[in-house]
Design a protein around this motif. Structure first.
Motif, short mmCIF file in Angstrom:
data_model
loop_
_atom_site.label_atom_id
_atom_site.label_comp_id
_atom_site.label_asym_id
_atom_site.label_seq_id
_atom_site.Cartn_x
_atom_site.Cartn_y
_atom_site.Cartn_z
N ILE A 1 54.97 129.18 59.61
CA ILE A 1 56.32 129.74 59.56
C ILE A 1 57.15 129.25 60.75
O ILE A 1 58.32 128.90 60.61
CB ILE A 1 56.28 131.28 59.52
CG1 ILE A 1 55.59 131.77 58.25
CG2 ILE A 1 57.67 131.89 59.67
CD1 ILE A 1 56.26 131.35 56.96
N GLY A 2 56.54 129.20 61.93
CA GLY A 2 57.24 128.70 63.11
C GLY A 2 57.65 127.25 62.95
O GLY A 2 58.76 126.86 63.34
N LEU B 1 47.49 131.20 61.74
CA LEU B 1 47.81 130.01 60.95
C LEU B 1 49.16 130.17 60.26
O LEU B 1 49.98 129.25 60.26
CB LEU B 1 46.71 129.73 59.92
CG LEU B 1 46.91 128.51 59.03
CD1 LEU B 1 46.96 127.25 59.88
CD2 LEU B 1 45.80 128.41 58.01
N TRP B 2 49.42 131.36 59.70
CA TRP B 2 50.70 131.62 59.07
C TRP B 2 51.82 131.60 60.10
O TRP B 2 52.93 131.15 59.82
CB TRP B 2 50.69 132.95 58.30
CG TRP B 2 50.06 132.80 56.96
CD1 TRP B 2 48.88 133.33 56.56
CD2 TRP B 2 50.55 132.03 55.86
NE1 TRP B 2 48.61 132.94 55.27
CE2 TRP B 2 49.62 132.15 54.82
CE3 TRP B 2 51.69 131.25 55.66
CZ2 TRP B 2 49.80 131.52 53.59
CZ3 TRP B 2 51.86 130.63 54.43
CH2 TRP B 2 50.92 130.77 53.42
N ILE C 1 58.28 129.93 66.31
CA ILE C 1 57.46 131.15 66.35
C ILE C 1 58.15 132.22 67.18
O ILE C 1 58.25 133.38 66.76
CB ILE C 1 56.06 130.83 66.91
CG1 ILE C 1 55.29 129.96 65.92
CG2 ILE C 1 55.28 132.12 67.19
CD1 ILE C 1 53.99 129.38 66.49
N VAL C 2 58.66 131.84 68.35
CA VAL C 2 59.36 132.80 69.21
C VAL C 2 60.61 133.32 68.51
O VAL C 2 60.92 134.52 68.58
CB VAL C 2 59.68 132.17 70.58
CG1 VAL C 2 60.56 133.08 71.41
CG2 VAL C 2 58.41 131.82 71.32
N GLY C 3 61.33 132.45 67.82
CA GLY C 3 62.52 132.87 67.08
C GLY C 3 62.19 133.84 65.96
O GLY C 3 62.93 134.80 65.72
N ALA C 4 61.08 133.62 65.28
CA ALA C 4 60.65 134.54 64.22
C ALA C 4 60.29 135.90 64.80
O ALA C 4 60.64 136.94 64.23
CB ALA C 4 59.46 133.96 63.46
#
Length: 93
Positions: free
Chosen positions: A9-10, A4-5, A37-40
């Motif tokens: 965040i994504g 969920l986080w 999400i992928v960038g994070a």
């Protein structure tokens, strides 16, 4: 609960990345979230490689690397999405 986080965040990183990138992005919101999400994940990996993965206090460097990763992935993803979407529109006409 971590998933969920990751989604939250994504989503936030994806929206900030879209605001930073010039021009209008045509990708849907769910794809922006996925790219965020992928960038994070990319930003976390880079922070680990350069040795700033865990610091005392707020991890500003890690957060900036996450944002930079999101901008990179959202920008590349937008180009790919537009290319694929454009090809589908040409085939239908």
């Amino acid at each position: 609960m971590q998933w969920l986080w990751a989604i939250i965040i994504g989503f936030v990183l994806g929206l900030i990345a879209r605001a930073i990138l010039p021009g209008k992005q045509h990708q849907p919101l769910w794809l922006t979230t996925l790219f965020g999400i992928v960038g994070a994940i990319l930003g976390n990996a880079v922070s680990g490689w350069i040795g700033v993965e865990e610091t005392s206090g707020i991890d500003w460097t890690r957060h900036l690397l996450q944002l930079a990763g999101a901008v990179l992935i959202v920008g590349l993803g937008e180009m790919i999405y537009t290319a694929i979407r454009g090809d589908k529109k040409r085939q239908m006409t």
